[in-house]
Design a protein around this motif. Structure first.
Motif, PDB file in Angstrom:
ATOM      1  N   GLY A   1       2.215  15.949  -8.645  1.00  0.00           N
ATOM      2  CA  GLY A   1       1.956  15.028  -7.534  1.00  0.00           C
ATOM      3  C   GLY A   1       1.600  13.616  -7.954  1.00  0.00           C
ATOM      4  N   LEU A   2       1.642  13.333  -9.264  1.00  0.00           N
ATOM      5  CA  LEU A   2       1.210  12.004  -9.727  1.00  0.00           C
ATOM      6  C   LEU A   2       2.072  10.882  -9.171  1.00  0.00           C
ATOM      7  CD1 LEU A   2       0.183  12.527 -13.471  1.00  0.00           C
ATOM      8  CD2 LEU A   2      -1.286  11.920 -11.529  1.00  0.00           C
ATOM      9  N   ALA A   3       3.404  11.079  -9.182  1.00  0.00           N
ATOM     10  CA  ALA A   3       4.299  10.005  -8.729  1.00  0.00           C
ATOM     11  C   ALA A   3       4.023   9.650  -7.269  1.00  0.00           C
ATOM     12  CB  ALA A   3       5.750  10.425  -8.916  1.00  0.00           C
ATOM     13  N   ALA A   4       3.915  10.683  -6.423  1.00  0.00           N
ATOM     14  CA  ALA A   4       3.647  10.428  -5.009  1.00  0.00           C
ATOM     15  C   ALA A   4       2.280   9.797  -4.820  1.00  0.00           C
ATOM     16  CB  ALA A   4       3.736  11.734  -4.218  1.00  0.00           C
ATOM     17  N   HIS A   5       1.306  10.263  -5.591  1.00  0.00           N
ATOM     18  CA  HIS A   5      -0.037   9.690  -5.493  1.00  0.00           C
ATOM     19  C   HIS A   5      -0.035   8.210  -5.864  1.00  0.00           C
ATOM     20  CE1 HIS A   5      -4.306   9.041  -6.016  1.00  0.00           C
ATOM     21  NE2 HIS A   5      -4.123   8.766  -7.301  1.00  0.00           N
ATOM     22  N   ARG A   6       0.668   7.885  -6.950  1.00  0.00           N
ATOM     23  CA  ARG A   6       0.703   6.482  -7.382  1.00  0.00           C
ATOM     24  C   ARG A   6       1.444   5.600  -6.392  1.00  0.00           C
ATOM     25  NH1 ARG A   6       1.877   8.340 -13.602  1.00  0.00           N
ATOM     26  NH2 ARG A   6      -0.328   8.428 -14.254  1.00  0.00           N
ATOM     27  N   GLU A   7       2.491   6.134  -5.795  1.00  0.00           N
ATOM     28  CA  GLU A   7       3.198   5.360  -4.771  1.00  0.00           C
ATOM     29  C   GLU A   7       2.276   5.084  -3.586  1.00  0.00           C
ATOM     30  OE1 GLU A   7       6.679   7.487  -3.682  1.00  0.00           O
ATOM     31  OE2 GLU A   7       7.720   7.128  -5.596  1.00  0.00           O
ATOM     32  N   ARG A   8       1.530   6.116  -3.182  1.00  0.00           N
ATOM     33  CA  ARG A   8       0.605   5.929  -2.060  1.00  0.00           C
ATOM     34  C   ARG A   8      -0.475   4.915  -2.405  1.00  0.00           C
ATOM     35  NH1 ARG A   8      -4.213   7.936  -0.934  1.00  0.00           N
ATOM     36  NH2 ARG A   8      -4.107   9.457  -2.629  1.00  0.00           N
ATOM     37  N   VAL A   9      -1.035   5.014  -3.612  1.00  0.00           N
ATOM     38  CA  VAL A   9      -2.067   4.061  -4.026  1.00  0.00           C
ATOM     39  C   VAL A   9      -1.512   2.640  -4.053  1.00  0.00           C
ATOM     40  CG1 VAL A   9      -3.514   3.344  -5.967  1.00  0.00           C
ATOM     41  CG2 VAL A   9      -3.422   5.750  -5.307  1.00  0.00           C
ATOM     42  N   ALA A  10      -0.291   2.483  -4.603  1.00  0.00           N
ATOM     43  CA  ALA A  10       0.320   1.153  -4.659  1.00  0.00           C
ATOM     44  C   ALA A  10       0.565   0.607  -3.263  1.00  0.00           C
ATOM     45  CB  ALA A  10       1.633   1.214  -5.438  1.00  0.00           C
ATOM     46  N   ARG A  11       0.999   1.489  -2.353  1.00  0.00           N
ATOM     47  CA  ARG A  11       1.237   1.062  -0.969  1.00  0.00           C
ATOM     48  C   ARG A  11      -0.064   0.649  -0.296  1.00  0.00           C
ATOM     49  NH1 ARG A  11       3.840   5.096   0.148  1.00  0.00           N
ATOM     50  NH2 ARG A  11       2.236   6.409   1.130  1.00  0.00           N
ATOM     51  N   GLU A  12      -1.115   1.447  -0.517  1.00  0.00           N
ATOM     52  CA  GLU A  12      -2.406   1.122   0.092  1.00  0.00           C
ATOM     53  C   GLU A  12      -2.970  -0.177  -0.468  1.00  0.00           C
ATOM     54  OE1 GLU A  12      -4.730   4.554  -0.674  1.00  0.00           O
ATOM     55  OE2 GLU A  12      -3.902   5.715   1.011  1.00  0.00           O
ATOM     56  N   ARG A  13      -2.789  -0.396  -1.775  1.00  0.00           N
ATOM     57  CA  ARG A  13      -3.266  -1.646  -2.365  1.00  0.00           C
ATOM     58  C   ARG A  13      -2.503  -2.843  -1.819  1.00  0.00           C
ATOM     59  NH1 ARG A  13      -3.817   0.347  -8.703  1.00  0.00           N
ATOM     60  NH2 ARG A  13      -5.819   1.455  -8.442  1.00  0.00           N
ATOM     61  N   ALA A  14      -1.183  -2.661  -1.646  1.00  0.00           N
ATOM     62  CA  ALA A  14      -0.384  -3.754  -1.091  1.00  0.00           C
ATOM     63  C   ALA A  14      -0.814  -4.055   0.343  1.00  0.00           C
ATOM     64  CB  ALA A  14       1.097  -3.404  -1.150  1.00  0.00           C
ATOM     65  N   GLN A  15      -1.059  -2.992   1.110  1.00  0.00           N
ATOM     66  CA  GLN A  15      -1.511  -3.184   2.486  1.00  0.00           C
ATOM     67  C   GLN A  15      -2.875  -3.854   2.532  1.00  0.00           C
ATOM     68  OE1 GLN A  15      -1.323   0.834   3.934  1.00  0.00           O
ATOM     69  NE2 GLN A  15       0.863   0.733   4.447  1.00  0.00           N
ATOM     70  N   ALA A  16      -3.757  -3.425   1.617  1.00  0.00           N
ATOM     71  CA  ALA A  16      -5.094  -4.027   1.573  1.00  0.00           C
ATOM     72  C   ALA A  16      -5.015  -5.497   1.176  1.00  0.00           C
ATOM     73  CB  ALA A  16      -5.977  -3.264   0.586  1.00  0.00           C
ATOM     74  N   ALA A  17      -4.126  -5.802   0.217  1.00  0.00           N
ATOM     75  CA  ALA A  17      -3.968  -7.199  -0.200  1.00  0.00           C
ATOM     76  C   ALA A  17      -3.414  -8.046   0.941  1.00  0.00           C
ATOM     77  CB  ALA A  17      -3.049  -7.280  -1.418  1.00  0.00           C
ATOM     78  N   ALA A  18      -2.441  -7.488   1.672  1.00  0.00           N
ATOM     79  CA  ALA A  18      -1.879  -8.223   2.808  1.00  0.00           C
ATOM     80  C   ALA A  18      -2.923  -8.431   3.891  1.00  0.00           C
ATOM     81  CB  ALA A  18      -0.675  -7.472   3.365  1.00  0.00           C
ATOM     82  N   ALA A  19      -3.735  -7.384   4.136  1.00  0.00           N
ATOM     83  CA  ALA A  19      -4.788  -7.504   5.146  1.00  0.00           C
ATOM     84  C   ALA A  19      -5.822  -8.539   4.721  1.00  0.00           C
ATOM     85  CB  ALA A  19      -5.456  -6.150   5.369  1.00  0.00           C
ATOM     86  N   ALA A  20      -6.149  -8.546   3.422  1.00  0.00           N
ATOM     87  CA  ALA A  20      -7.119  -9.528   2.926  1.00  0.00           C
ATOM     88  C   ALA A  20      -6.570 -10.938   3.057  1.00  0.00           C
ATOM     89  CB  ALA A  20      -7.463  -9.222   1.472  1.00  0.00           C
ATOM     90  N   GLU A  21      -5.269 -11.099   2.802  1.00  0.00           N
ATOM     91  CA  GLU A  21      -4.654 -12.424   2.928  1.00  0.00           C
ATOM     92  C   GLU A  21      -4.649 -12.874   4.379  1.00  0.00           C
ATOM     93  OE1 GLU A  21      -3.251 -15.967   1.928  1.00  0.00           O
ATOM     94  OE2 GLU A  21      -3.903 -14.409   0.526  1.00  0.00           O
ATOM     95  N   ARG A  22      -4.353 -11.946   5.286  1.00  0.00           N
ATOM     96  CA  ARG A  22      -4.401 -12.288   6.719  1.00  0.00           C
ATOM     97  C   ARG A  22      -5.820 -12.678   7.130  1.00  0.00           C
ATOM     98  NH1 ARG A  22      -1.104  -7.697   7.154  1.00  0.00           N
ATOM     99  NH2 ARG A  22      -2.871  -6.446   7.859  1.00  0.00           N
ATOM    100  N   ARG A  23      -6.773 -11.922   6.594  1.00  0.00           N
ATOM    101  CA  ARG A  23      -8.175 -12.208   6.917  1.00  0.00           C
ATOM    102  C   ARG A  23      -8.570 -13.587   6.411  1.00  0.00           C
ATOM    103  NH1 ARG A  23     -12.502  -9.825   9.931  1.00  0.00           N
ATOM    104  NH2 ARG A  23     -14.446 -10.509   9.003  1.00  0.00           N
ATOM    105  N   ARG A  24      -8.135 -13.926   5.190  1.00  0.00           N
ATOM    106  CA  ARG A  24      -8.450 -15.256   4.653  1.00  0.00           C
ATOM    107  C   ARG A  24      -7.829 -16.355   5.507  1.00  0.00           C
ATOM    108  NH1 ARG A  24      -8.065 -12.564  -0.391  1.00  0.00           N
ATOM    109  NH2 ARG A  24      -5.818 -12.926  -0.492  1.00  0.00           N
ATOM    110  N   ALA A  25      -6.582 -16.123   5.937  1.00  0.00           N
ATOM    111  CA  ALA A  25      -5.922 -17.121   6.791  1.00  0.00           C
ATOM    112  C   ALA A  25      -6.643 -17.257   8.128  1.00  0.00           C
ATOM    113  CB  ALA A  25      -4.463 -16.738   7.001  1.00  0.00           C
ATOM    114  N   GLU A  26      -7.047 -16.121   8.703  1.00  0.00           N
ATOM    115  CA  GLU A  26      -7.785 -16.154   9.973  1.00  0.00           C
ATOM    116  C   GLU A  26      -9.125 -16.854   9.804  1.00  0.00           C
ATOM    117  OE1 GLU A  26      -8.068 -12.094  11.025  1.00  0.00           O
ATOM    118  OE2 GLU A  26      -5.954 -11.885  11.609  1.00  0.00           O
ATOM    119  N   ASP A  27      -9.808 -16.551   8.696  1.00  0.00           N
ATOM    120  CA  ASP A  27     -11.111 -17.173   8.451  1.00  0.00           C
ATOM    121  C   ASP A  27     -10.967 -18.680   8.274  1.00  0.00           C
ATOM    122  OD1 ASP A  27     -12.205 -14.701   8.602  1.00  0.00           O
ATOM    123  OD2 ASP A  27     -12.666 -14.489   6.474  1.00  0.00           O
ATOM    124  N   LEU A  28      -9.901 -19.098   7.577  1.00  0.00           N
ATOM    125  CA  LEU A  28      -9.681 -20.525   7.380  1.00  0.00           C
ATOM    126  C   LEU A  28      -9.387 -21.214   8.708  1.00  0.00           C
ATOM    127  CD1 LEU A  28      -9.444 -22.808   5.304  1.00  0.00           C
ATOM    128  CD2 LEU A  28      -7.002 -22.263   5.114  1.00  0.00           C
TER     129      LEU A  28
END
Length: 293
Positions: free
Chosen positions: A97-124
């Motif tokens: 299950g490592l490959a699927a786990h890593r894909e999920r982690v990478a997807r969640e990190r990308a989503q978190a990074a996008a959400a953080a970027e949106r938050r920074r833009a909203e805060d600005l």
């Protein structure tokens, strides 16, 4: 050569998998219970990901962990209830299950990074809006900011710029702007009905014009927004009403009654000629004029 430890029994040992090589075991007593500690020769990203994946809690439950005494290397605490075949099943399942786990982690990190970027833009954007609103409020309605410390705090935050503000600081600036507007609205509601002691004189058009002139004069002298006791301009209890009245195109009878009320407190600041037009001759003045005649 690896250091050898004497053991008192034959231990099952960890199953093969995840490319791990194991050092000779050590027997240790944990809370009085004899256990065998197996520590890997080297770190393993696969192992770390397996413990962080879906099977991680099951692997930890049967004794897999990290050896804090040896730089956090992968380890297995083998106890009396340890089952090597069960451990192999869990380890192999985790490996598949490592490959699927890593894909999920990478997807969640990308989503978190996008959400953080949106938050920074909203805060600005929020900070830019808050600074603009605060700057305009201070420029046009600074007299409605009742607390000098609030003014100084707002000015410091404006100076820091949008990039230097946290979200809560921007929200607080907007709250201060709302509070200043509330002071104005409250003062306006208080002047919706005539102030009866001054109502009769306030009904005269020439008094309305003179009272308006007086309000504008004291407002022009109120550079400190009533924050300093210097007998110049409005006082703290009258500054908001005074600035409102001065900023109106003209005063009607109702508003003029409140202007007279506010001006009477500051009558000594009015030039004699203007005070006469505003208030007329009081009884002492009339008696003095009659005596002089």
């Amino acid at each position: 050569m690896p250091e050898l430890y004497r053991t008192t029994r034959d231990w099952q040992g960890p199953p093969e998998g995840l490319g791990l090589e194991w050092q000779p075991p050590r027997e240790l007593r944990v809370s009085g219970v004899l256990k065998c500690l197996w520590t890997a020769e080297a770190p393993s990203q696969d192992y770390d990901d397996a413990l962080a994946g879906p099977e991680g809690r099951h692997l930890k439950a049967i004794g897999f962990s990290h050896d804090r005494m040896r730089s956090g290397l992968p380890c297995l605490w083998e106890g009396q209830d340890y089952d090597r075949e069960q451990a192999a099943v869990l380890l192999n399942t985790a490996a598949r299950g490592l490959a699927a786990h890593r894909e999920r982690v990478a997807r969640e990190r990308a989503q978190a990074a996008a959400a953080a970027e949106r938050r920074r833009a909203e805060d600005l954007a929020l900070a830019e809006r808050a600074i603009a609103a605060t700057r305009e409020s201070l420029r046009t309605q600074g007299w409605a900011w009742a607390v000098r410390d609030d003014v100084e705090l707002a000015e410091r935050r404006i100076a820091r710029g949008p990039a230097g503000l946290e979200r809560y600081q921007s929200e607080h600036l907007l709250d201060l702007v709302v509070r200043a507007q509330a002071n104005i609205d409250r003062a306006m509601r208080a002047m919706e009905i005539p102030y009866e002691p001054e109502a009769e004189r306030a009904a005269l058009p020439e008094v309305q014009a003179a009272a308006h002139e007086g309000c504008r004069l004291l407002t022009a002298r109120d550079a400190d927004r009533a924050s300093v006791v210097n007998k110049s301009g409005w006082g703290r209890n009258s500054t908001v009403r005074g600035h409102i009245l001065a900023g109106l195109p003209a005063l009607n009878a109702v508003l003029a009654s409140h202007a007279l009320r506010a001006l009477r407190t500051h009558r000594k600041q009015l030039p004699p000629e203007l005070a006469l037009r505003v208030f007329g001759l009081d009884l002492p003045d009339l008696l003095a004029a009659a005596a002089a005649a």
